[in-house]
Design a protein around this motif. Structure first.
Motif, PDB file in Angstrom:
ATOM      1  N   ASN A  26     -11.614 -65.961 -49.939  1.00 60.67           N
ATOM      2  CA  ASN A  26     -10.437 -65.320 -49.645  1.00 60.67           C
ATOM      3  C   ASN A  26     -10.858 -63.693 -49.061  1.00 60.67           C
ATOM      4  O   ASN A  26     -10.216 -63.226 -48.321  1.00 60.67           O
ATOM      5  CB  ASN A  26      -9.598 -65.313 -50.867  1.00 60.67           C
ATOM      6  N   LEU A  64     -12.322 -63.930 -45.810  1.00 61.11           N
ATOM      7  CA  LEU A  64     -11.372 -64.295 -44.845  1.00 61.11           C
ATOM      8  C   LEU A  64     -10.578 -63.321 -44.711  1.00 61.11           C
ATOM      9  O   LEU A  64     -10.197 -62.839 -43.299  1.00 61.11           O
ATOM     10  CB  LEU A  64     -10.581 -65.494 -45.202  1.00 61.11           C
ATOM     11  N   GLY A  74     -10.409 -61.346 -41.421  1.00 62.30           N
ATOM     12  CA  GLY A  74      -8.940 -61.261 -40.622  1.00 62.30           C
ATOM     13  C   GLY A  74      -8.670 -59.890 -40.307  1.00 62.30           C
ATOM     14  O   GLY A  74      -7.876 -59.858 -39.491  1.00 62.30           O
ATOM     15  N   LEU A  76     -10.470 -59.598 -36.858  1.00 66.72           N
ATOM     16  CA  LEU A  76     -10.092 -60.661 -36.043  1.00 66.72           C
ATOM     17  C   LEU A  76      -8.783 -60.378 -35.248  1.00 66.72           C
ATOM     18  O   LEU A  76      -8.051 -59.301 -35.565  1.00 66.72           O
ATOM     19  CB  LEU A  76      -9.949 -61.926 -36.595  1.00 66.72           C
ATOM     20  N   LEU A 127      -5.800 -64.981 -33.908  1.00 68.91           N
ATOM     21  CA  LEU A 127      -6.706 -65.687 -34.602  1.00 68.91           C
ATOM     22  C   LEU A 127      -6.604 -65.405 -35.844  1.00 68.91           C
ATOM     23  O   LEU A 127      -6.450 -66.510 -36.630  1.00 68.91           O
ATOM     24  CB  LEU A 127      -7.986 -65.213 -34.309  1.00 68.91           C
ATOM     25  N   ALA A 128      -5.998 -64.347 -36.358  1.00 69.28           N
ATOM     26  CA  ALA A 128      -5.586 -64.046 -37.751  1.00 69.28           C
ATOM     27  C   ALA A 128      -4.469 -65.042 -38.298  1.00 69.28           C
ATOM     28  O   ALA A 128      -4.464 -65.480 -39.462  1.00 69.28           O
ATOM     29  CB  ALA A 128      -5.361 -62.715 -37.853  1.00 69.28           C
ATOM     30  N   SER A 140      -3.814 -67.932 -37.260  1.00 67.81           N
ATOM     31  CA  SER A 140      -4.175 -69.280 -37.191  1.00 67.81           C
ATOM     32  C   SER A 140      -4.885 -69.626 -38.358  1.00 67.81           C
ATOM     33  O   SER A 140      -4.978 -70.541 -39.164  1.00 67.81           O
ATOM     34  CB  SER A 140      -4.985 -69.501 -35.828  1.00 67.81           C
ATOM     35  N   LEU A 141      -5.851 -68.441 -38.742  1.00 65.58           N
ATOM     36  CA  LEU A 141      -6.715 -68.434 -40.026  1.00 65.58           C
ATOM     37  C   LEU A 141      -5.758 -68.481 -41.255  1.00 65.58           C
ATOM     38  O   LEU A 141      -6.150 -69.312 -42.103  1.00 65.58           O
ATOM     39  CB  LEU A 141      -7.813 -67.344 -39.983  1.00 65.58           C
ATOM     40  N   ARG A 157      -4.503 -72.095 -41.578  1.00 65.93           N
ATOM     41  CA  ARG A 157      -5.386 -72.905 -42.101  1.00 65.93           C
ATOM     42  C   ARG A 157      -5.584 -72.819 -43.468  1.00 65.93           C
ATOM     43  O   ARG A 157      -5.968 -73.584 -44.399  1.00 65.93           O
ATOM     44  CB  ARG A 157      -6.838 -72.748 -41.222  1.00 65.93           C
ATOM     45  N   ARG A 158      -5.681 -71.571 -43.790  1.00 65.79           N
ATOM     46  CA  ARG A 158      -5.826 -71.184 -45.577  1.00 65.79           C
ATOM     47  C   ARG A 158      -4.743 -71.658 -46.282  1.00 65.79           C
ATOM     48  O   ARG A 158      -4.864 -72.326 -47.679  1.00 65.79           O
ATOM     49  CB  ARG A 158      -5.894 -69.660 -45.790  1.00 65.79           C
TER      50      ARG A 158
END
Length: 531
Positions: free
Chosen positions: A373, A376, A380, A383, A387-388, A390-391, A394-395
């Motif tokens: 985390n 990420l 993040g 990014l 993209l952040a 989207s990440l 996903r998290r």
């Protein structure tokens, strides 16, 4: 009686010697003359005008084709008259002649009236019948049906005549019932008042007292002349019969006799015995009819049940056996049921192994998650925003999958525990059933074994020995005939408590026993040796 003296003609001179009478003297003289001359007379004539004032006296006229005679019956005598005067009938009146000074008329004091022959009675009867019929007392619509089985029957008749005995005898033969007798006079002046009082008195009963209320009334009398039966033609009797709320049977006279009560009653019987037959049915016939109806009801009930049952059986044969429809499904169920439990166990075991293989120590997993985390989060921040996001999505998805995996593992462990508990319960139940089955089967098997042993002992020959028999044992086995016993050199007798040796008759006990083995053959032409 001489009332006037013959003398010289009166020329109106004042010195006439003719006797002067007062009106009362003349009336009294005429009254005495008539009563002395006609002390008691019988007068035949037709009844004319009839008057019945409130005083109770009865005034009427007796007339023929040329003259009219006034007649009067005082109140006391009017109530005792057997035949009351009715206009238009011919009667014979008995009484005495007198005068009525108040109106200068003579009249007859009547104390007895009788019809002038049967023709007059029939005329009066027909006139009374028409008058009562015009009032509707004889209408068929007002007549009530008789009860089928009356509980109490009231008989209005003379208690000393043969009529009541005939009625009671007939009722006893047909259907014994409770009979209430109201004694009355069936002939004479008292007949009509007593019959009227009896009918009205029976209708006044309410059944709450010691005397029950009858279900049927029979008014009965034997045969007789028209004059003897006249009491049942009186208007009071007819009106009482018509007003009766209890069904009434009229049985007055013989079959050819007819009285006015017959028209007003609910049913007319030709004789008193026929009235009893109308009142009740025959008990024996009623029992036979009841038995026949009961049999018909039973047969109808059986038919009512048998026909649908037969129809159901016919439809059942067309449908086939239900068991044949469920047998394949039951067989498939048994097949898969045997394979289901091992498959479930194998599935649970494989899932548990995979879960254990994928599971990491809790601390390592938390540290890795925390580090991931942080990384990420750091990445993040560097990014781009797209993209952040989207990440981040996903998290979140990874977090949900991890939580779902943890929940699945817990459910699998719980399901496996419940399955094991169910298997233990089932095994315990089967073990209890096995023990119970063994416990139930052992007494029955033990009892069967004891029964077979008793049968074996009963069929064995030792039981026969106890009843006084014996077994003969020879050298070569059992001896079952006298011929074989005579040939034996010695034998043993077996009793129930042991054996004892015995010899045939004529054999020496010191004689040696025969040797076992093949016996020597006798020489040619000689006899074989006994030893």
């Amino acid at each position: 009686m001489e009332l006037f003296d013959d003398g010289p003609e009166d020329n109106g001179e004042a010195g006439s010697n003719a006797h002067e009478f007062t009106v009362s003297e003349i009336s009294g003289a005429v009254k005495r003359s008539i009563e002395d001359q006609f002390g008691r007379v019988r007068v035949r004539g037709e009844v004319g005008r009839v008057s019945r004032p409130a005083s109770g006296h009865l005034y009427f006229d007796l007339k023929d084709d040329r003259s009219v005679l006034a007649a009067i019956t005082w109140k006391g005598q009017a109530a005792k008259l057997v035949t009351r005067p009715e206009e238009g009938i011919e009667v014979i009146a008995t009484g005495r002649l007198t005068t009525f000074p108040g109106q200068s008329k003579y009249q007859m004091i009547v104390d007895q009236i009788e019809p002038a022959g049967a023709g007059a009675l029939m005329m009066m009867l027909e006139k009374r019948r028409k008058a009562l019929a015009a009032e509707g007392l004889f209408d068929e619509t007002r007549k009530r049906p008789l009860p089928y089985l009356p509980d109490v029957i009231a008989v209005v008749t003379s208690p000393s005549g043969a009529v009541i005995r005939d009625i009671l005898h007939r009722l006893r033969d047909r259907f014994p019932s409770r009979v209430l007798i109201w004694p009355v006079a069936v002939q004479g002046q008292e007949s009509a008042p007593q019959v009227t009082a009896a009918i009205r008195g029976l209708n006044a009963l309410d059944g709450s007292g010691p005397v029950p209320r009858p279900d049927l009334i029979i008014v009965a009398r034997g045969g007789g002349s028209l004059e003897d039966l006249w009491g049942f033609n009186e208007e009071s009797v007819v009106r009482a019969a018509a007003e009766s709320r209890i069904p009434l049977i009229s049985a007055v006279g013989h079959e050819t006799d007819t009285t006015l009560i017959d028209f007003a009653s609910d049913r007319r019987a030709p004789t008193p015995t026929a009235a009893a037959e109308m009142a009740v049915p025959v008990r024996a016939e009623l029992a036979l009819r009841l038995g026949d109806l009961q049999g018909r009801m039973g047969r109808a009930s059986q038919t009512r049940i048998a026909l649908p049952r037969q129809r159901l059986q016919d439809l059942g044969r067309a449908l086939g056996r239900p068991q044949s429809l469920t047998d394949p499904a039951r067989q498939r169920f048994d097949l898969f049921a045997g394979r289901l439990e091992p498959a479930l166990r194998q599935f649970a075991r494989s899932r548990r192994e995979r879960l254990n293989a994928l599971a990491l120590p809790a601390a390592l997993l938390r540290s890795a998650t925390r580090a991931g985390n942080q990384r990420l989060t750091a990445l993040g921040q560097k990014l781009p925003p797209t993209l952040a996001r989207s990440l981040a999505l996903r998290r979140e998805r990874i977090t949900r999958l991890g939580q779902s995996l943890t929940n699945s593992r817990a459910r699998l462990i719980a399901d496996a525990g419940r399955g094991i508990a169910r298997d233990k319960d089932r095994l315990a139940a089967l073990d209890a059933r096995l023990g119970l089955a063994i416990t139930r089967a052992l007494p029955a098997r033990r009892e069967s074994l004891e029964r077979l042993d008793r049968l074996r002992q009963t069929l064995g020959y030792t039981e026969t020995l106890k009843r006084g028999f014996a077994v003969i044992h020879g050298p070569n086995g059992l001896l079952t005939s006298a011929k074989a016993a005579r040939k034996a050199t010695r034998f043993e007798i077996e009793f129930q408590d042991g054996r004892m040796a015995a010899l045939p008759e004529g054999v020496d006990p010191a004689m040696p026993k025969p040797r076992k083995g093949k016996a020597e053959e006798p020489p040619e032409g000689g006899q074989q040796s006994l030893f």
